[in-house]
Design a protein around this motif. Structure first.
Motif, PDB file in Angstrom:
ATOM      1  N   ILE A  70       0.828  -1.212   0.000  1.00  0.00           N
ATOM      2  CA  ILE A  70       0.000   0.000   0.000  1.00  0.00           C
ATOM      3  C   ILE A  70       0.863   1.264   0.000  1.00  0.00           C
ATOM      4  N   ASP A 115      -6.240  -2.135  -2.382  1.00  0.00           N
ATOM      5  CA  ASP A 115      -7.563  -2.062  -1.770  1.00  0.00           C
ATOM      6  C   ASP A 115      -8.528  -1.388  -2.752  1.00  0.00           C
ATOM      7  N   ALA A 116      -9.741  -1.909  -2.842  1.00  0.00           N
ATOM      8  CA  ALA A 116     -10.688  -1.406  -3.826  1.00  0.00           C
ATOM      9  C   ALA A 116     -11.043   0.067  -3.576  1.00  0.00           C
ATOM     10  N   ALA A 117     -11.196   0.438  -2.311  1.00  0.00           N
ATOM     11  CA  ALA A 117     -11.574   1.806  -1.993  1.00  0.00           C
ATOM     12  C   ALA A 117     -10.475   2.771  -2.446  1.00  0.00           C
ATOM     13  N   LEU A 118      -9.231   2.354  -2.241  1.00  0.00           N
ATOM     14  CA  LEU A 118      -8.093   3.189  -2.612  1.00  0.00           C
ATOM     15  C   LEU A 118      -8.007   3.292  -4.132  1.00  0.00           C
ATOM     16  N   LEU A 173     -10.430   5.792  -5.498  1.00  0.00           N
ATOM     17  CA  LEU A 173      -9.998   7.175  -5.256  1.00  0.00           C
ATOM     18  C   LEU A 173      -8.950   7.602  -6.283  1.00  0.00           C
ATOM     19  N   HIS A 226     -20.596   1.191  -7.014  1.00  0.00           N
ATOM     20  CA  HIS A 226     -21.156   1.367  -5.669  1.00  0.00           C
ATOM     21  C   HIS A 226     -20.376   2.374  -4.849  1.00  0.00           C
ATOM     22  N   ASP A 227     -19.143   2.662  -5.285  1.00  0.00           N
ATOM     23  CA  ASP A 227     -18.293   3.549  -4.495  1.00  0.00           C
ATOM     24  C   ASP A 227     -18.201   4.933  -5.135  1.00  0.00           C
ATOM     25  N   TYR A 228     -17.925   5.922  -4.332  1.00  0.00           N
ATOM     26  CA  TYR A 228     -17.719   7.302  -4.806  1.00  0.00           C
ATOM     27  C   TYR A 228     -18.838   7.728  -5.758  1.00  0.00           C
ATOM     28  N   LYS A 233     -25.495  13.224   0.761  1.00  0.00           N
ATOM     29  CA  LYS A 233     -26.248  13.307   2.009  1.00  0.00           C
ATOM     30  C   LYS A 233     -26.812  14.720   2.142  1.00  0.00           C
ATOM     31  N   LEU A 270      -7.829  -1.884   7.764  1.00  0.00           N
ATOM     32  CA  LEU A 270      -7.154  -1.710   6.476  1.00  0.00           C
ATOM     33  C   LEU A 270      -5.647  -1.629   6.688  1.00  0.00           C
ATOM     34  N   PHE A 315     -14.377   7.440   0.771  1.00  0.00           N
ATOM     35  CA  PHE A 315     -13.404   6.366   0.924  1.00  0.00           C
ATOM     36  C   PHE A 315     -13.805   5.450   2.097  1.00  0.00           C
ATOM     37  N   ASP A 337     -16.769   5.195   3.352  1.00  0.00           N
ATOM     38  CA  ASP A 337     -18.010   4.500   2.986  1.00  0.00           C
ATOM     39  C   ASP A 337     -17.690   3.263   2.156  1.00  0.00           C
ATOM     40  N   ALA A 338     -16.709   3.420   1.241  1.00  0.00           N
ATOM     41  CA  ALA A 338     -16.337   2.299   0.384  1.00  0.00           C
ATOM     42  C   ALA A 338     -15.732   1.171   1.230  1.00  0.00           C
ATOM     43  N   LEU A 339     -14.892   1.557   2.199  1.00  0.00           N
ATOM     44  CA  LEU A 339     -14.309   0.562   3.103  1.00  0.00           C
ATOM     45  C   LEU A 339     -15.416  -0.158   3.850  1.00  0.00           C
ATOM     46  N   ARG A 347     -18.485  -0.535   3.034  1.00  0.00           N
ATOM     47  CA  ARG A 347     -19.302  -1.394   2.173  1.00  0.00           C
ATOM     48  C   ARG A 347     -18.641  -2.763   2.013  1.00  0.00           C
TER      49      ARG A 347
END
Lengths: 213, 635
Positions: A88, A123-126, A129, A157-159, A192, B100, B618, B620-622, B624
């Motif tokens: 990472i 990582d998928a979230a990273l 981004l 589903h993200d961002y 939101k 993480l 970010f 939120d993605a984690l 999920r």
């Protein structure tokens, strides 16, 4: 409750015989067990050592980067991408390098770095981004089509809100007001109620008002 | 005996008994493996549980922090479910980051840890890390260096990612330009305020009013009201106790004598022969010899103490005043000094007295004897204290009895109160908005409308208005919300109907004029036809003064007209007022006009906003990608 009773000698003989018949399997079993335990220990230590080495390299990178020493920072980043590409820290260092390049107006290098980061992020979230940032840089390079392609690759589903806003901006660059409006409307639905971006997004939407509405 | 036991136990009966026992012992408690043990977590992030204790600690910490940052904050806000949810959300996010970090091998090197600890201000003295300060601070917080280092290491580990995310955020000049074009946009437009039309038909028949009244029954209701029986108990409402007897007061006086003592005072002068702090034996005896010599001189008949002080005293503060120290009370001086001083009679001179400063030769110049205020002087004070105390006690006694009585029979307030001789009052009717006097207090209104009082017909919990002031309420009368009589609201309804007619006519007029405008009539001509005139605003911003804000906001929401075209609309300004508006041009803001430093500031601001948003996305993605469960009932 009578038990069969052997005398001591008989018992000893039986054990000895059993051992003679099975010693090979027992030895292999114990050997395998030990190998597994030590192998696992070694593997853990090895991984921890690698992580620590990467962490030190990243530390070198951030301190040089913060001090404005681009040459040293990039050297450290190069070590990370070469030796620890899937760690990472490599992704983080490259993303920081890209931010510096983008700030200096070198979008080409920034885009290349972000592409690398997105491809190697563990990582998928990273990863998402990195893609989001790449799209912004591509738009700054006047490549809205590439930006749209990048945005389409983000996990849907993200961002969601951020990607939709960027999509709207890219569509607007292409002159597709209707598509931009659709994207902004989506973003508004994803945000939101107390999101800070809401005000700016509303402005963008108002500016795209359709006659007759 | 043993033989007997063995014989008896080898039968079939014993075997069955053993079988049962084996079964019981083997499987006793086995359900613990199948039924989840009593869970205490408030949230489960992946495999990690956030326990209720950890949650409570975090909650308390967050509350403290909020109170520190904002002392005026409503404590209720810190008790609400929303605040709890926020705190829990923070814990969950932290756990997601820890997960993480562990998953992806983020470690904190010893050098980083050392560096971070060395930079904590509490561990520094003179700008550098101070090991003694470090151990002292940790000891004060009850932490060992190991636990503290572990905590710090965890914190640093959690910070790596958010830090990198925010440092790596990219804001392109293109984004800033886009923002400036939008925010700096101005619009040129013309408009006509249309006159408010008269309603076509200004007579409202009683039938129409009655129909409207029926159709809108909900809008014409009187508010729900209650009247309560109440007890208003305070120290002031306690019956005045009997005036205390002289004897009782004297007893009180004896118990509190020390409060009325006026201590004695002494006007003294002294001569100090100083003895250094770490004096040798020789120095000490030399000083004593000197002190004894001066003492003899001072004690000689006709000696001038003041002159001797001036000549011999080492006390720089008093030697020029003849050694005079002024009036001293008890406790003002060194105990040895004081003992000698108190023993003197006015005019007498003491033998040398050793204190930490050296030898003193003390002369008492004058003394005021200590005294005790006589009983007669303090009698009134004591009497009023006695009465207050008696009332407080009486209040506590009666309040306690009343609460006990109501606890055992919550349905009856009047009975319990009357048994104790407390007057029960009945309030006038009041609504949830509150009444007057006591019933303006929101705590009382809330209690009066609580389900305990209103639905269960029980006495309320004690409402403490101040520490010695308590109110209890019990329902006396409940007036539910009910329709207001038609006669009372007919007037209001009539004007509502008329206003609606005006609004309809105005809307019709505006629509007709807008159609004409779109069909090609000029705004000027249309303005003349209704007797209004056209106002033109050039380069308006959303904040331009002198234009109705509703109109302005509508102007900025109109689609931008194509060049040489116009965007037109009829804008409802409320109460039958409409404006016919025509936007002639839209000018985007000019990014190049913004000074460089303001641009830099704006870039930072937009960057921070984007940062907050993407970091949240970010997380939120984690989240999920992880199974997160919460147990709100355990919060």
């Amino acid at each position: 409750m009578a038990l069969d009773v052997y005398d001591d000698y008989e018992q000893g003989e039986r054990v000895r015989k059993w051992l003679a018949d099975n010693w090979a399997s027992i030895a292999i079993g114990i050997g395998l067990g030990l190998a597994l335990i030590f192998g696992w220990q070694w593997w853990k230590a090895h991984r921890a050592g690698l992580d620590l080495a990467a962490a030190e390299q990243y530390q070198l990178f951030t301190s040089a980067n913060q001090a404005g020493n681009a040459v040293r920072a990039d050297a450290a980043a190069a070590v990370l991408t070469r030796d620890f590409p899937h760690n990472i820290y490599a992704t983080l260092a490259v993303s920081l390098k890209a931010a510096r390049e983008a700030k200096a107006g070198d979008y080409k290098s920034a885009a290349a770095d972000l592409q690398w980061a997105a491809a190697h992020a563990p990582d998928a979230a990273l990863k998402g981004l990195m893609q989001l940032r790449l799209a912004r840089v591509q738009m700054a390079m006047q490549q809205p089509r590439d930006a749209l392609a990048t945005l389409a690759a983000i996990d849907p589903h993200d961002y969601r809100a951020e990607a939709a806003i960027a999509r709207g901006d890219a569509q607007l660059m292409l002159g597709n007001q209707a598509a931009a409006r659709v994207a902004y409307d989506q973003a508004l639905a994803y945000l939101k109620p107390d999101a800070p971006q809401r005000g700016l997004l509303k402005l963008k939407l108002d500016n795209l008002a359709i006659a007759g509405k | 005996m043993l033989t007997l036991l063995r014989d008896k136990l080898s039968g079939w009966f014993a075997k069955i008994l053993f079988g049962i026992l084996i079964f019981v012992f083997a499987f006793f408690g086995i359900e613990g493996y199948f039924v989840a043990s009593h869970a205490t977590w408030v949230a489960k992030v992946g495999d990690h549980q956030i326990g209720s204790q950890a949650f409570q600690d975090a909650l308390n910490k967050a509350r403290e922090q909020q109170l520190q940052n904002n002392p005026q904050i409503d404590p209720k806000a810190l008790d609400g479910q929303r605040f709890k949810n926020d705190v829990l959300e923070g814990l969950i996010q932290r756990q997601l980051l820890i997960d993480l970090a562990q998953r992806s091998g983020i470690v904190v090197t010893d050098a980083q840890l050392r560096d971070a600890i060395a930079h904590v201000p509490a561990f520094q003295s003179n700008g550098a890390f101070d090991p003694t300060a470090y151990t002292a601070v940790l000891a004060g917080a009850g932490l060992t260096p190991e636990t503290f280092q572990d905590m710090e290491r965890n914190d640093l580990t959690v910070q790596v990612l958010p830090q990198a995310l925010s440092d790596g955020s990219i804001v392109t000049p293109q984004q800033i330009d886009g923002y400036l074009r939008l925010i700096g946009q101005t619009r040129d437009f013309s408009y006509v305020d249309l006159p408010v039309p008269q309603p076509v038909d200004s007579t409202v028949t009683p039938t129409q009013i009655a129909d409207y009244y029926k159709a809108h029954a909900d809008a014409y209701m009187s508010p729900e009201q209650v009247a309560v029986q109440y007890v208003d108990l305070s120290t002031d409402s306690m019956p005045a106790p009997a005036a205390p007897s002289d004897e009782a007061l004297r007893k009180l006086y004896a118990q509190n004598e020390s409060r009325f003592v006026v201590p004695g005072q002494y006007d003294v002068a002294h001569i100090l022969i100083s003895v250094p702090k770490n004096a040798t034996v020789a120095q000490k005896s030399a000083a004593l010899a000197q002190a004894q010599k001066v003492d003899a001189l001072a004690a000689a008949p006709g000696a001038n103490f003041a002159a001797l002080a001036k000549q011999y005293s080492d006390d720089l503060g008093s030697k020029n005043q003849g050694g005079d120290l002024g009036w001293l009370g008890l406790g003002d001086t060194d105990p040895a000094f004081q003992a000698a001083m108190v023993a003197l009679k006015p005019g007498q001179i003491s033998k040398p007295v050793l204190t930490s400063d050296g030898y003193h030769i003390i002369k008492l110049l004058a003394a005021r004897a200590g005294s005790t205020k006589p009983f007669d002087q303090v009698k009134d004070v004591l009497a009023s204290e006695y009465l207050k105390d008696a009332r407080d006690k009486e209040y506590s006694r009666i309040a306690g009895k009343l609460i006990d009585a109501i606890d055992s029979n919550p349905g009856s307030l009047a009975g319990a109160a009357q048994a104790l001789g407390i007057p029960v009052h009945t309030s006038p009717l009041f609504s949830r908005a509150g009444g007057s006097g006591l019933f303006a207090d929101s705590k009382i209104v809330q209690a009066a409308f609580s389900s305990q009082v209103l639905k269960d017909n029980n006495t309320s919990d004690p409402i403490n208005l101040s520490p010695q002031h308590m109110v209890l309420v019990h329902l006396a009368r409940h007036v539910p919300a009910q329709p207001l009589p038609l006669a009372q609201v007919a007037g209001t309804i009539q004007s509502t109907i008329l206003a609606q007619r005006v609004a309809a006519a105005a809307s019709q007029q505006a629509d007709a004029l807008l159609a004409k405008l779109k069909a090609g009539s000029s705004l000027d001509a249309l303005a003349k036809s209704v007797g209004g005139n056209v106002k033109t605003i050039a380069a308006a911003t959303p904040g331009t003064q002198g234009v109705d804000p509703t109109l302005l906001s509508a102007v900025f929401k109109l689609p931008a007209p194509a060049p040489k075209q116009r965007a037109r609309s009829a804008v409802n300004l409320g109460q039958g007022r409409y404006a016919l508006v025509e936007v002639t041009a839209v000018h985007p803001g000019d990014p190049s006009k913004l000074p460089a430093e303001q641009r830099a500031f704006l870039t930072t601001q937009i960057g921070q906003m984007q940062d907050a948003a993407t970091t949240q996305a970010f997380l939120d993605a984690l989240r999920r990608a992880t199974t997160v469960q919460t147990a709100p009932d355990r919060m």
